[in-house]
Structures are given as structure tokens and as C-alpha cells.
Design a protein around this motif. Structure first.
Motif, mmCIF file in Angstrom:
data_model
loop_
_atom_site.group_PDB
_atom_site.id
_atom_site.type_symbol
_atom_site.label_atom_id
_atom_site.label_comp_id
_atom_site.label_asym_id
_atom_site.label_seq_id
_atom_site.Cartn_x
_atom_site.Cartn_y
_atom_site.Cartn_z
ATOM 1 N N UNK A 123 52.954 54.749 11.698
ATOM 2 C CA UNK A 123 54.342 54.302 11.556
ATOM 3 C C UNK A 123 54.646 54.052 10.078
ATOM 4 N N UNK A 124 55.846 54.413 9.651
ATOM 5 C CA UNK A 124 56.221 54.167 8.250
ATOM 6 C C UNK A 124 56.170 52.674 7.946
ATOM 7 N N UNK A 125 56.330 51.846 8.961
ATOM 8 C CA UNK A 125 56.289 50.399 8.737
ATOM 9 C C UNK A 125 54.878 49.904 8.447
ATOM 10 N N UNK A 126 53.880 50.724 8.752
ATOM 11 C CA UNK A 126 52.487 50.332 8.501
ATOM 12 C C UNK A 126 51.844 51.202 7.429
ATOM 13 N N UNK A 127 52.611 52.087 6.833
ATOM 14 C CA UNK A 127 52.055 53.078 5.900
ATOM 15 C C UNK A 127 51.775 52.505 4.510
ATOM 16 N N UNK A 128 52.688 51.648 4.026
ATOM 17 C CA UNK A 128 52.549 51.107 2.669
ATOM 18 C C UNK A 128 51.863 49.745 2.695
ATOM 19 N N UNK A 129 51.198 49.411 1.559
ATOM 20 C CA UNK A 129 50.507 48.126 1.427
ATOM 21 C C UNK A 129 51.193 47.269 0.369
ATOM 22 N N UNK A 130 51.221 45.967 0.608
ATOM 23 C CA UNK A 130 51.645 45.049 -0.446
ATOM 24 C C UNK A 130 50.557 44.986 -1.517
ATOM 25 N N UNK A 131 50.928 44.622 -2.766
ATOM 26 C CA UNK A 131 49.942 44.718 -3.851
ATOM 27 C C UNK A 131 48.784 43.723 -3.722
ATOM 28 N N UNK A 132 49.057 42.473 -3.310
ATOM 29 C CA UNK A 132 47.986 41.487 -3.247
ATOM 30 C C UNK A 132 47.161 41.514 -4.520
ATOM 31 N N UNK A 133 45.839 41.503 -4.369
ATOM 32 C CA UNK A 133 44.970 41.585 -5.551
ATOM 33 C C UNK A 133 44.393 42.993 -5.749
ATOM 34 N N UNK A 134 44.955 43.972 -4.993
ATOM 35 C CA UNK A 134 44.530 45.374 -5.159
ATOM 36 C C UNK A 134 45.769 46.276 -5.265
ATOM 37 N N UNK A 135 46.589 46.089 -6.294
ATOM 38 C CA UNK A 135 47.836 46.865 -6.377
ATOM 39 C C UNK A 135 47.626 48.358 -6.590
ATOM 40 N N UNK A 136 46.420 48.766 -6.966
ATOM 41 C CA UNK A 136 46.154 50.192 -7.149
ATOM 42 C C UNK A 136 46.025 50.915 -5.808
ATOM 43 N N UNK A 137 45.878 50.178 -4.698
ATOM 44 C CA UNK A 137 45.824 50.781 -3.358
ATOM 45 C C UNK A 137 47.212 50.617 -2.734
#
Length: 325
Positions: free
Chosen positions: A187-201
Motif C-alpha cells: 500500500x502507498x500508505x506503508x511504502x514510505x518511511x519517516x526519517x527517525x534516526x535513519x533518514x537515508x532509508x
């Protein structure tokens, strides 16, 4: 630019098998080549997927569309089925980049655009997204175009895509082929990640995983709109944008799907915004309550403080257009 090898993939399966180490897929290359010239991306190998059979738009039995990952942005925007049933997507595509870039940019690549944060592109600056653990000069720096929602102490970059904002409003699904040959639907709603402490992912894609298609569900009832506020009339990224599909029945808002660009590290969506609208008669007071819900957790970093009142005004104007109020 760092020296690299080049291979042309004959099939999707061959393409994912060729991705080893720092190798990258390339299709339109409208973002990747710039990053390579600046030594931000330094792949040892490029696997060219541009000639794979992934450039079709097909109707599905459920009334939706399956869009190949290599469909050019200009073709997708001009497709009669997209214009008739997913107008918000066509409008968002035409609001992005330039005609030349839209002719070259692919649907899959657009979903994976990297941020246009100035500090990400300046290799003399500290940037946790480009070089994890170095810091973030954007926080406390000139951050006019950067995020006010979903940020972390490690990164305040924004996602630059217009198309992906519309995809989120339309509840799209990303179909992939993994390196081991398995396919999955995300789902597009689960595709992206928030930056947290790993913004490169930035996404949930695994190493070597290839986007092959994007699926749109059967079109929802309602009027479509895409409103983008930017520093100049064309060829500029969104300061804020709103993609919306809203239906009104018997004088009340029956359904609403809204997504936002220029605000966060991913195309932004907040269910509280829609909850503030559905069931109510359209009015400026209702729209203002939805706008307040959108920015309840927003935080400016100095030169981007203006985005918070700007997106509230933009959302209210878009809702007036969508409901006729």
C-alpha cells in the motif's frame, strides 16, 4: 562522475538478478544522473530497465488501472482513462517538472525521487540522509522548502513528488519484484518511511527490489482537485500542495480523501483531516477545523514557518473548490 559499468536488462527477473552491491536501476534517469554527477550517488553499475515491457496502462476487472512502472509521466497524464476517472493524478503530473522531463520521467522513478533539500545536494554540508551520522545543517539553516511534519532531530527533508501525493489520495498500491523472485504488493500508505534516526532509508523496498507496476483501485465518487503553491508558475517544487477527492450527498460531505505535498518527508496523509469533514455540511468553519487537525503537530524551523498558515489557507481553498461551498 565515478566510473561505472552498464548492463541492459532483458527481463525484470534478469534486472533484479543484476543488482549487486551498489548497483542501481536506471530508467528515465532524470534524478539519478544529477545525483551521480554530484557524487551523491556513486553506483558501481547501472542496470538499464528502460526497455522492459513495463510501459502499458491496463484496465482491471475491478474497474481500476494497472500502470506499468515505465509509463512516462506525460503519457500517464494524457491517458483518457486517467483524465476521466483519476483527474487528480493527471493534474498532479502536469503540475510537476517540465514537458521535457515529464516525457522522460517514469512512473516508478517518480515514486522514488530523492529530496531537493539544498544541504543534501551540497556535499560540503552535513546531511544525515546523504552521509548518515554527520548531522543536519538544514536544521537551523535556510530551510524554506523543507518539512514541518514528520521530521526528526536527524532530518527535515521533504519528498518532492507531485504524482506521489495524488497516488496517496487515490490509495494506490505498489507492485514489486524482489531479488529472490518473489512479488509483493505494498500500500502507498506503508511504502514510505519517516526519517527517525535513519533518514537515508526512505522506503520499505529491500535491496534489489524493483517496482514493476502501480495499481489504482476503482475510481471513488467525488470531485477531484490538485492545488500546488510554488515560487514560480512552472518548473518548481511545491511549497505546499493538496490532492483531494471529495463527494457531497444530500448537502453533506459523504467521503473525502486528501493528501499533501511539501509538508513532510513523504506524501502526507492524516486521517483526522478527513474525519473532521465527513458527515458535515461544507462550510468554512468545518474546513478550518480540518486544517487545524492537519497542522496540529506541525513544527517550523525558522524560514519554513510560513508553510503552516499557508497550507491551512490552501486546504480551505481546495475544499471550497471540491464542495462548491
Amino acid at each position: 562522475m565515478k566510473t561505472f559499468t552498464y548492463e541492459k536488462a532483458a527481463t525484470p527477473e534478469a534486472a533484479v538478478a543484476d543488482i549487486v552491491g551498489s548497483a542501481k536501476f536506471i530508467a528515465g534517469g532524470t534524478n539519478l544522473l544529477d545525483l551521480m554527477k554530484l557524487q551523491i550517488e556513486t553506483p558501481d553499475k547501472l542496470v538499464d530497465i528502460s526497455r522492459l515491457d513495463l510501459a502499458k496502462i491496463e484496465e482491471r476487472e475491478d474497474g481500476g488501472l494497472t500502470i506499468g512502472a515505465l509509463v512516462p509521466n506525460s503519457d500517464l497524464a494524457a491517458d483518457p482513462r486517467v483524465i476521466a476517472k483519476y483527474e487528480v493524478l493527471s493534474r498532479a503530473l502536469l503540475a510537476g517538472a517540465s514537458g521535457q522531463l515529464r516525457n522522460k520521467a517514469s512512473t516508478g522513478g517518480n515514486m522514488l525521487q530523492r529530496t531537493r533539500c539544498y544541504y543534501f545536494y551540497d556535499t560540503a554540508a552535513k546531511c544525515n540522509k546523504r552521509e548518515p551520522g554527520t548531522g543536519c545543517d538544514a536544521i537551523g539553516g535556510f530551510n524554506r522548502i523543507l518539512a514541518v511534519l514528520g521530521t526528526s532531530e536527524h532530518c527535515i527533508a521533504t519528498h518532492p513528488s507531485d504524482m506521489a501525493v495524488a497516488m496517496r489520495a487515490l490509495d494506490a498500491t505498489i507492485v514489486t519484484l524482489k531479488a529472490d523472485g518473489d512479488r509483493r504488493r505494498i500500500s502507498v500508505h506503508e511504502f514510505y518511511r519517516l526519517p527517525g534516526d535513519t533518514p537515508h532509508i526512505e522506503t520499505v523496498l529491500e535491496a534489489g527490489e524493483l517496482i514493476t507496476h502501480i495499481e489504482l483501485p476503482a475510481p471513488a465518487k467525488g470531485k477531484h482537485a490538485y492545488r500546488k503553491v510554488r515560487d514560480r508558475a512552472s518548473y518548481a517544487f511545491a511549497l505546499v500542495s493538496v490532492a483531494g477527492v471529495v463527494s457531497v450527498e444530500d448537502g453533506r460531505i459523504a467521503s473525502a480523501s486528501l493528501a499533501f505535498g511539501g509538508l513532510g518527508p513523504m506524501p502526507w496523509k492524516n486521517d483526522a483531516v478527513e474525519a473532521a469533514l465527513v458527515g458535515s455540511a461544507p462550510s468554512d468553519a468545518v474546513f478550518a477545523a480540518a486544517a487545524d487537525a492537519l497542522v496540529a503537530d506541525a513544527r517550523g524551523f525558522g524560514s519554513n514557518d510560513f508553510k503552516i498558515p499557508l497550507v491551512k489557507r490552501t486546504l480551505i481553498a481546495t475544499l471550497r473548490e471540491l464542495t462548491g461551498a
